[in-house]
Design a protein around this motif. Structure first.
Motif, PDB file in Angstrom:
ATOM      1  N   LEU A  45       0.906  -1.240  -0.026  1.00  0.00           N
ATOM      2  CA  LEU A  45      -0.028   0.087   0.583  1.00  0.00           C
ATOM      3  C   LEU A  45       1.091   1.606   0.027  1.00  0.00           C
ATOM      4  O   LEU A  45       2.228   1.511   0.637  1.00  0.00           O
ATOM      5  N   PRO A  46       0.225   2.729  -0.623  1.00  0.00           N
ATOM      6  CA  PRO A  46       1.095   3.909  -0.038  1.00  0.00           C
ATOM      7  C   PRO A  46       1.538   4.160   0.763  1.00  0.00           C
ATOM      8  O   PRO A  46       0.570   3.780   1.845  1.00  0.00           O
ATOM      9  N   GLN A  47       2.489   5.080   1.101  1.00  0.00           N
ATOM     10  CA  GLN A  47       2.383   5.928   2.387  1.00  0.00           C
ATOM     11  C   GLN A  47       1.632   6.615   2.433  1.00  0.00           C
ATOM     12  O   GLN A  47       0.275   7.916   1.581  1.00  0.00           O
ATOM     13  N   GLU A  48       0.827   6.974   3.767  1.00  0.00           N
ATOM     14  CA  GLU A  48       0.094   8.155   3.626  1.00  0.00           C
ATOM     15  C   GLU A  48       0.642   9.433   4.134  1.00  0.00           C
ATOM     16  O   GLU A  48       2.179   9.285   3.965  1.00  0.00           O
ATOM     17  N   GLY A  49      -0.166  10.171   2.695  1.00  0.00           N
ATOM     18  CA  GLY A  49       0.449  11.360   3.296  1.00  0.00           C
ATOM     19  C   GLY A  49       0.776  11.772   1.774  1.00  0.00           C
ATOM     20  O   GLY A  49       0.563  12.724   1.144  1.00  0.00           O
ATOM     21  N   ARG A  50       0.818  10.453   1.081  1.00  0.00           N
ATOM     22  CA  ARG A  50       1.801  10.698  -0.671  1.00  0.00           C
ATOM     23  C   ARG A  50       0.040  10.954  -1.620  1.00  0.00           C
ATOM     24  O   ARG A  50      -1.065  11.172  -1.597  1.00  0.00           O
ATOM     25  N   VAL A  51       0.896  12.202  -2.355  1.00  0.00           N
ATOM     26  CA  VAL A  51      -0.405  12.937  -3.605  1.00  0.00           C
ATOM     27  C   VAL A  51      -0.348  12.099  -4.591  1.00  0.00           C
ATOM     28  O   VAL A  51       1.416  12.155  -5.020  1.00  0.00           O
ATOM     29  N   VAL A  52      -1.277  12.275  -4.891  1.00  0.00           N
ATOM     30  CA  VAL A  52      -0.864  10.730  -6.579  1.00  0.00           C
ATOM     31  C   VAL A  52      -1.701  11.164  -7.297  1.00  0.00           C
ATOM     32  O   VAL A  52      -2.842  12.548  -7.142  1.00  0.00           O
ATOM     33  N   LYS A  53      -1.695  10.991  -8.552  1.00  0.00           N
ATOM     34  CA  LYS A  53      -2.531  11.540 -10.171  1.00  0.00           C
ATOM     35  C   LYS A  53      -3.323  10.288 -10.346  1.00  0.00           C
ATOM     36  O   LYS A  53      -3.265   9.557 -10.172  1.00  0.00           O
ATOM     37  N   ALA A  54      -4.376  10.555 -10.423  1.00  0.00           N
ATOM     38  CA  ALA A  54      -5.459   9.979 -10.822  1.00  0.00           C
ATOM     39  C   ALA A  54      -4.477   9.135 -11.908  1.00  0.00           C
ATOM     40  O   ALA A  54      -4.703   9.272 -13.152  1.00  0.00           O
ATOM     41  N   GLY A  55      -5.079   7.569 -11.974  1.00  0.00           N
ATOM     42  CA  GLY A  55      -4.611   6.553 -12.785  1.00  0.00           C
ATOM     43  C   GLY A  55      -3.072   6.372 -12.131  1.00  0.00           C
ATOM     44  O   GLY A  55      -2.411   5.620 -13.262  1.00  0.00           O
ATOM     45  N   GLU A  56      -2.153   6.862 -11.269  1.00  0.00           N
ATOM     46  CA  GLU A  56      -0.435   6.175 -10.795  1.00  0.00           C
ATOM     47  C   GLU A  56      -1.323   4.976 -10.359  1.00  0.00           C
ATOM     48  O   GLU A  56      -1.709   5.162  -9.084  1.00  0.00           O
ATOM     49  N   ALA A  57      -0.383   4.586 -10.687  1.00  0.00           N
ATOM     50  CA  ALA A  57      -0.088   3.231  -9.645  1.00  0.00           C
ATOM     51  C   ALA A  57       0.496   3.278  -8.315  1.00  0.00           C
ATOM     52  O   ALA A  57       1.300   3.723  -8.047  1.00  0.00           O
ATOM     53  N   VAL A  58      -0.621   3.027  -8.062  1.00  0.00           N
ATOM     54  CA  VAL A  58      -0.222   3.613  -6.366  1.00  0.00           C
ATOM     55  C   VAL A  58      -0.244   1.644  -5.117  1.00  0.00           C
ATOM     56  O   VAL A  58       0.360   1.997  -3.949  1.00  0.00           O
ATOM     57  N   ALA A  59      -0.502   0.764  -5.666  1.00  0.00           N
ATOM     58  CA  ALA A  59      -0.585  -0.294  -4.774  1.00  0.00           C
ATOM     59  C   ALA A  59      -0.621  -1.227  -5.795  1.00  0.00           C
ATOM     60  O   ALA A  59      -0.643  -1.364  -6.662  1.00  0.00           O
ATOM     61  N   VAL A  60      -0.051  -2.572  -4.780  1.00  0.00           N
ATOM     62  CA  VAL A  60       0.104  -3.945  -5.404  1.00  0.00           C
ATOM     63  C   VAL A  60      -0.556  -4.776  -5.093  1.00  0.00           C
ATOM     64  O   VAL A  60      -0.442  -4.789  -3.678  1.00  0.00           O
ATOM     65  N   VAL A  61      -0.706  -5.991  -5.726  1.00  0.00           N
ATOM     66  CA  VAL A  61      -1.638  -6.865  -5.152  1.00  0.00           C
ATOM     67  C   VAL A  61      -1.571  -8.099  -5.954  1.00  0.00           C
ATOM     68  O   VAL A  61      -1.050  -7.644  -6.842  1.00  0.00           O
ATOM     69  N   GLU A  62      -1.056  -9.491  -5.014  1.00  0.00           N
ATOM     70  CA  GLU A  62      -0.315 -10.362  -5.438  1.00  0.00           C
ATOM     71  C   GLU A  62      -1.174 -11.815  -4.936  1.00  0.00           C
ATOM     72  O   GLU A  62      -1.294 -11.651  -4.321  1.00  0.00           O
ATOM     73  N   SER A  63      -1.326 -12.277  -6.144  1.00  0.00           N
ATOM     74  CA  SER A  63      -1.905 -13.834  -6.081  1.00  0.00           C
ATOM     75  C   SER A  63      -0.129 -14.493  -6.251  1.00  0.00           C
ATOM     76  O   SER A  63       0.824 -14.114  -5.898  1.00  0.00           O
ATOM     77  N   VAL A  64       0.049 -15.807  -5.382  1.00  0.00           N
ATOM     78  CA  VAL A  64       1.257 -16.446  -5.855  1.00  0.00           C
ATOM     79  C   VAL A  64       0.995 -17.057  -8.076  1.00  0.00           C
ATOM     80  O   VAL A  64       2.484 -16.255  -8.232  1.00  0.00           O
ATOM     81  N   LYS A  65       0.443 -16.615  -8.424  1.00  0.00           N
ATOM     82  CA  LYS A  65      -0.075 -16.772  -9.935  1.00  0.00           C
ATOM     83  C   LYS A  65       0.572 -15.668 -10.107  1.00  0.00           C
ATOM     84  O   LYS A  65       0.681 -15.175 -11.653  1.00  0.00           O
ATOM     85  N   SER A  66       0.186 -14.329 -10.091  1.00  0.00           N
ATOM     86  CA  SER A  66       0.113 -12.707 -10.341  1.00  0.00           C
ATOM     87  C   SER A  66       0.185 -11.840  -9.768  1.00  0.00           C
ATOM     88  O   SER A  66      -0.041 -11.809  -8.929  1.00  0.00           O
ATOM     89  N   ALA A  67       0.315 -10.925 -10.053  1.00  0.00           N
ATOM     90  CA  ALA A  67       0.890  -9.464  -9.752  1.00  0.00           C
ATOM     91  C   ALA A  67       0.580  -8.574 -10.250  1.00  0.00           C
ATOM     92  O   ALA A  67       0.297  -8.480 -11.343  1.00  0.00           O
ATOM     93  N   SER A  68      -0.062  -7.421 -10.015  1.00  0.00           N
ATOM     94  CA  SER A  68      -1.357  -6.470 -10.127  1.00  0.00           C
ATOM     95  C   SER A  68      -1.246  -5.137  -9.642  1.00  0.00           C
ATOM     96  O   SER A  68      -1.291  -5.533  -8.400  1.00  0.00           O
ATOM     97  N   ASP A  69      -1.120  -4.061 -10.466  1.00  0.00           N
ATOM     98  CA  ASP A  69      -0.843  -2.954  -9.719  1.00  0.00           C
ATOM     99  C   ASP A  69      -1.997  -2.612  -9.643  1.00  0.00           C
ATOM    100  O   ASP A  69      -2.687  -2.743  -9.972  1.00  0.00           O
ATOM    101  N   VAL A  70      -2.791  -1.566  -8.909  1.00  0.00           N
ATOM    102  CA  VAL A  70      -3.419  -0.700  -8.390  1.00  0.00           C
ATOM    103  C   VAL A  70      -3.989   0.474  -8.629  1.00  0.00           C
ATOM    104  O   VAL A  70      -2.833   1.377  -8.275  1.00  0.00           O
ATOM    105  N   TYR A  71      -4.357   1.190  -9.438  1.00  0.00           N
ATOM    106  CA  TYR A  71      -4.048   2.559 -10.041  1.00  0.00           C
ATOM    107  C   TYR A  71      -5.435   3.271  -8.859  1.00  0.00           C
ATOM    108  O   TYR A  71      -6.356   3.144  -9.002  1.00  0.00           O
ATOM    109  N   ALA A  72      -5.058   3.855  -9.070  1.00  0.00           N
ATOM    110  CA  ALA A  72      -5.075   6.017  -7.955  1.00  0.00           C
ATOM    111  C   ALA A  72      -6.857   5.649  -8.535  1.00  0.00           C
ATOM    112  O   ALA A  72      -6.545   6.553  -9.808  1.00  0.00           O
ATOM    113  N   PRO A  73      -8.144   6.061  -8.505  1.00  0.00           N
ATOM    114  CA  PRO A  73      -9.471   6.596  -9.030  1.00  0.00           C
ATOM    115  C   PRO A  73      -9.014   8.179  -9.525  1.00  0.00           C
ATOM    116  O   PRO A  73      -9.966   8.427 -10.467  1.00  0.00           O
ATOM    117  N   ILE A  74      -8.993   8.746  -8.393  1.00  0.00           N
ATOM    118  CA  ILE A  74      -8.650  10.127  -8.574  1.00  0.00           C
ATOM    119  C   ILE A  74      -7.627  10.482  -8.673  1.00  0.00           C
ATOM    120  O   ILE A  74      -6.818   9.893  -7.475  1.00  0.00           O
TER     121      ILE A  74
END
Lengths: 133, 415
Positions: A45-74
């Protein structure tokens, strides 16, 4: 397999959801996204206080088989992250719109959510995606 | 990239809502609903796997045993009719071409099951050796329609309820309960002509593979799921197959055999399937023996001590307490409780059960190296402590009570 959609949330085509709560926006990945990933074992997960832009990758979720970026919606400032999801990623599988939320954003533009797909549009988008496969 | 192949059960999987993914050149079901639940179903009830992607060859004739003894490392001359043996095919320099199962169906008729991704390579190798060593031998591809009624695909039914389920579909005179581990018999399973072998890739002892004509595979699949529903039998995908075999400490070609590290049976504790002194020496014997004598590595199973950490994968470095690289992760998966378990090849000094080591799950992309005064919120590589488990899960002693025999018993770690 059908997936659940929260009628009160807004959606990205990359399967994130965002829901207004007071003057903040709670974000996570959709039920469809967690089904595609299957059993998650890692959430970053991102650092609290981080300024993010819509569409920017801010988090990662992984299963054993795959990894996926999570984008800031706004665009905005991260005000809180869900440490329970870091410790027990399976809660994202079990309750993606509730206990499995990922981060909260204080939006730069209070109306930013209106630009995103609503539940109905996202349901139609999922159907389209399904049909393409 | 060539087109992905599909098994005869492809439509069945789609109807069951399976998530499909490429594996070894085939489009295979990865999972149906949840890998974790499928993993647990195999340990507590039984799981049904489509393994119709596996290659199946038939080798027959009076030279069959002698030929197989040359091209495989185990002792085929000691393989009885109605039994199977695990073995390796090596090339001239003693490296692994594939790990295989050899089933002796009749005195002069053997079935060889090989990894899907290696089928073409294995076929070419066996054809070349046949021409060189015994041209009179019959070598057939049992997956190919040209084999007619003998054509076969592999389904696997694995787990403690597998015998109960199959017994429901067999007539009372079929002695499946007497079939020993690694045994194989021919039977009529609710009218389907099958070879039933007590073999598998999950670590289960009550575990079968069913070799059936592809025209019967979908009907048999449906029948097994319908008949086994009340026993808790469920369809399982390749992700569960991988987590089950990892938990059981079994190698996967490309990870624990061959692959980027060119691993061999002596690296992984499987040299007992390599008979250096058998009467008819196998191809690659001298080179293999030489490399085995020089080997300083061993295979461990491990569990990641903490939950919620980035999952290690093939190639991630394993460190000792002082940060020195002592090995490499070869596989990692989540067990039925979501605990990450894996295998790694490490220096022999670090293979004892209970040893604490550290794995560095390398992210993609790699973070910037840490520098003095690194900004708050930056991320760096994080070594995660792992604990070495016994090489194989402990199995309970055989018990008189069938209730005990059926109890799930695969929790490997006392921790």
């Amino acid at each position: 397999m059908t997936s659940k959609i929260d009628p009160n949330a807004r959606y990205l085509k990359t399967h994130e959801w965002a829901r207004a709560e007071g003057d903040e926006v709670v974000c996570g990945i959709t039920d469809h996204a967690q089904q595609q990933m299957n059993d998650l074992v890692y959430v970053e997960l991102p650092q609290e206080g981080r300024v993010v832009k819509a569409g920017e990758a801010v988090a990662v979720v992984e299963s054993v088989k795959s990894a996926s970026d999570v984008y800031a919606p706004i665009s905005g400032t991260i005000t809180a992250v869900n440490h329970d999801a870091e410790r027990s990623p399976e809660i994202v599988n079990k309750d993606p719109y509730g206990a499995g939320w990922l981060f909260r954003i204080k939006p730069d533009d209070p109306n930013a959510l209106n630009a995103l797909m609503d539940a109905e549009a996202y349901a139609a988008f999922l159907q389209e995606e399904e049909a393409r496969h | 990239m060539s087109e992905l192949k599909r098994t005869v059960l492809y439509e069945t999987h789609r109807q069951l809502g399976a998530r499909m993914a490429p594996f070894g050149g085939w489009e295979m079901p990865l999972w149906y609903a949840s890998t974790r639940e499928e993993h647990r179903a195999v340990r507590s009830a039984a799981g049904l796997f489509d393994v119709a992607h596996m290659g199946i060859f038939e080798i027959s004739g009076d030279q069959a045993a002698a030929f197989l003894d040359r091209v495989s490392t185990n002792d085929v001359s000691r393989l009885a009719v109605g039994r199977a043996q695990y073995s390796f095919m090596l090339n001239d320099v003693g490296d692994v071409i594939d790990d295989i199962m050899i089933y002796r169906l009749e005195p002069e008729r053997y079935m060889v099951v090989v990894n899907a991704a290696n089928t073409e390579k294995d076929w070419a190798w066996l054809q070349a050796q046949r021409e060189r060593l015994s041209p009179a031998l019959t070598l057939r591809d049992l997956k190919h329609p040209s084999s007619g009624d003998a054509q076969r695909v592999d389904l696997a039914l694995q787990g403690p309820q597998a015998l109960n389920l199959l017994t429901r579909l067999l007539d009372a005179s079929t002695p499946l309960a007497d079939l020993p581990y690694t045994g194989v018999m021919r039977a009529s399973l609710a009218g389907h002509d099958v070879f039933i072998a007590r073999t598998g890739y999950t670590g289960e002892r009550i575990a079968y593979e069913l070799f059936v004509h592809p025209d019967h595979a979908a009907a048999l699949w449906q029948l097994l799921l319908a008949t086994g529903a009340d026993l808790g039998v469920r369809p399982c995908g390749l992700a569960a197959r991988d987590s089950l075999r990892t938990e059981a400490g079994l190698p996967l070609y490309g990870h624990e055999l061959g692959g980027p590290l060119n691993l061999a049976p002596y690296h992984i504790g499987f040299d007992n399937f390599v008979k250096l002194d058998k009467p008819s020496p196998f191809i690659g014997r001298e080179a293999y023996a030489e490399k085995a004598a020089r080997n300083t590595l061993g295979m461990v199973r491990f569990r990641v001590n903490e939950r919620g950490v980035r999952p290690p994968k093939l190639g991630d470095p394993v460190l000792d307490r002082r940060g020195r690289v002592v090995g490499t992760v070869t596989s990692c998966a989540a067990d039925g409780e979501g605990v990450l378990i894996g295998m790694a090849v490490v220096e022999r000094a670090f293979t004892s059960e209970g040893t604490t080591l550290y794995v560095v799950p390398l992210p993609e992309p790699m973070p910037e190296p840490l520098k003095p005064f690194a900004p708050i919120g930056n991320r760096a590589l994080m070594p995660e402590p792992i604990t070495v488990l016994p090489r194989f899960p402990m199995r309970p002693k055989p018990q008189a009570s069938p209730q005990h025999a059926a109890a799930p018993s695969h929790r490997a770690s006392p921790l």
